[in-house]
Design a protein around this motif. Structure first.
Motif, PDB file in Angstrom:
ATOM      1  N   TYR A  94       0.830  -1.213   0.000  1.00  0.00           N
ATOM      2  CA  TYR A  94       0.000   0.000   0.000  1.00  0.00           C
ATOM      3  C   TYR A  94       0.860   1.257   0.000  1.00  0.00           C
ATOM      4  N   CYS A  97       2.702   1.717  -3.252  1.00  0.00           N
ATOM      5  CA  CYS A  97       1.764   2.120  -4.304  1.00  0.00           C
ATOM      6  C   CYS A  97       1.515   3.625  -4.261  1.00  0.00           C
ATOM      7  N   LEU A  98       1.305   4.172  -3.059  1.00  0.00           N
ATOM      8  CA  LEU A  98       1.080   5.609  -2.940  1.00  0.00           C
ATOM      9  C   LEU A  98       2.326   6.401  -3.328  1.00  0.00           C
ATOM     10  N   MET A 101       2.522   6.304  -7.103  1.00  0.00           N
ATOM     11  CA  MET A 101       1.522   7.197  -7.676  1.00  0.00           C
ATOM     12  C   MET A 101       1.969   8.652  -7.565  1.00  0.00           C
ATOM     13  N   PHE A 102       2.474   9.024  -6.394  1.00  0.00           N
ATOM     14  CA  PHE A 102       2.917  10.404  -6.184  1.00  0.00           C
ATOM     15  C   PHE A 102       4.082  10.739  -7.115  1.00  0.00           C
ATOM     16  N   THR A 157       0.175  16.687  -4.330  1.00  0.00           N
ATOM     17  CA  THR A 157      -0.123  16.284  -2.951  1.00  0.00           C
ATOM     18  C   THR A 157      -1.615  16.084  -2.731  1.00  0.00           C
ATOM     19  N   PRO A 160      -2.765  11.953  -2.999  1.00  0.00           N
ATOM     20  CA  PRO A 160      -2.700  11.062  -1.831  1.00  0.00           C
ATOM     21  C   PRO A 160      -3.538  11.550  -0.659  1.00  0.00           C
ATOM     22  N   LEU A 163      -6.850  10.088  -1.288  1.00  0.00           N
ATOM     23  CA  LEU A 163      -6.931   8.632  -1.298  1.00  0.00           C
ATOM     24  C   LEU A 163      -6.743   7.995   0.080  1.00  0.00           C
ATOM     25  N   ILE A 164      -5.865   8.555   0.907  1.00  0.00           N
ATOM     26  CA  ILE A 164      -5.513   7.902   2.174  1.00  0.00           C
ATOM     27  C   ILE A 164      -6.727   7.672   3.086  1.00  0.00           C
ATOM     28  N   CYS A 178       0.471   1.722 -10.285  1.00  0.00           N
ATOM     29  CA  CYS A 178      -0.327   2.567  -9.397  1.00  0.00           C
ATOM     30  C   CYS A 178      -0.397   3.991  -9.924  1.00  0.00           C
ATOM     31  N   PHE A 180      -3.489   7.442 -10.013  1.00  0.00           N
ATOM     32  CA  PHE A 180      -4.657   7.914  -9.262  1.00  0.00           C
ATOM     33  C   PHE A 180      -5.956   7.210  -9.664  1.00  0.00           C
TER      34      PHE A 180
END
Length: 312
Positions: A94, A97-98, A101-102, A157, A160, A163-164, A178, A180
């Motif tokens: 997880y 993945c973030l 993505m960032f 920014t 995430p 999403l979080i 990964c 968005f």
């Protein structure tokens, strides 16, 4: 994964974008070869500029910045795709993945900014040739580049942050890495609101940068029309590489982001193929374009080959 209020606690995602794709090994090898080539070519461009003090000029600093952006852009996605296709590693944690993505979204945003600031560089060079070095110094170029990286991180920014806190009902990603949309679709919530919010940000960035580039070239064309034929050829030759890079990057981006929002329907395979091509194509093309069209870099490259004598 533990049940929690109707949702699941995500510890890892399963990358399912290649499950229906045939010839995975061949596709993985192509991506691997292209990735290695673009990393080597961009690294070579950076090394040329760093080691040659004659190239410590705004234009070459911007070429270095573009090379760094391209390397981040491809590295944020290609290793995952290569791992899935060649090694069968189709899971990602997880947190990773973030981070992926960032990094991908920052690189995608910086690609827009990098091309826009390079258009600004050409605009100053052609419109104010005698004042170019006083207007756009190395220090100012580095400061502008630093500000753009900070701005890109600031814009991205948002993703995430959205999403979080989401509750997740699935851990399988529909796409090949990964990003968005892939992560948002695993949420228990209706993703339309989040897609629309991200689209607003992207439309602003896309049209702001593309509009700035278009205005820059309208100004440049007006200068060309007032110049002699010889001067016009020089102006167009200095802008050709940038125009080619802009076209290579913006065309698939408009198809994927803009046209799909106004009615163009793409299958999952077509969307993924377009995204992979949009990542690898410009990142591989850019260093070769600037090596072959920028006189100083081209001469340095040919000079190295001339020094390498064949073994007797």
């Amino acid at each position: 994964m533990n049940l929690h209020n109707g949702s699941i606690q995500i510890t890892e995602f399963v990358i399912g974008g290649f499950e229906e794709v045939g010839r995975q090994m061949e596709i993985g090898l192509v991506i691997l070869i292209v990735y290695v080539l673009l990393m080597l070519a961009n690294t070579l461009n950076i090394v040329f500029v760093i080691l040659d003090k004659k190239l410590h000029k705004p234009m070459y600093l911007l070429i270095c910045n573009l090379a760094v952006v391209d390397m981040l852009y491809s590295t944020s996605s290609c290793p995952t795709m290569i791992g899935v296709l060649l090694a069968g590693v189709n899971t990602i944690s997880y947190a990773a993945c973030l981070i992926q993505m960032f990094s991908f979204q920052v690189a995608e945003t910086m690609e827009l900014f990098a091309l826009a600031v390079m258009a600004f560089d050409r605009l100053i060079a052609i419109s104010f040739p005698l004042r170019y070095h006083s207007i756009l110094t190395n220090v100012r170029t580095i400061a502008i580049t630093y500000f753009l990286w900070v701005a890109a991180c600031g814009f991205v920014t948002l993703m995430p942050v959205l999403l979080i806190p989401m509750p997740y009902c699935f851990n399988r990603l529909r796409y090949s890495f990964c990003d968005f949309p892939a992560v948002a679709r695993t949420s228990c919530l209706n993703p339309s609101y989040y897609f629309n919010l991200a689209t607003i940000v992207w439309f602003f960035l896309l049209f702001f940068t593309f509009g700035f580039i278009c205005i820059s070239y309208v100004w440049i064309i007006s200068v060309v029309l007032r110049s002699s034929k010889n001067e016009s050829r020089k102006v167009l030759s200095t802008c050709f590489s940038h125009m080619l890079v802009v076209a290579c990057y913006y065309v698939p981006l408009f198809v994927r982001i803009v046209f799909t929002r106004i009615g163009l329907v793409l299958t999952l395979e077509e969307r993924q193929g377009l995204m992979i091509g949009a990542i690898l194509g410009p990142s591989l093309l850019n260093p070769f374009v600037y090596c072959l069209t920028t006189k100083e870099i081209k001469n340095k490259l040919f000079g190295i080959f001339k020094k390498v004598k064949p073994i007797q």
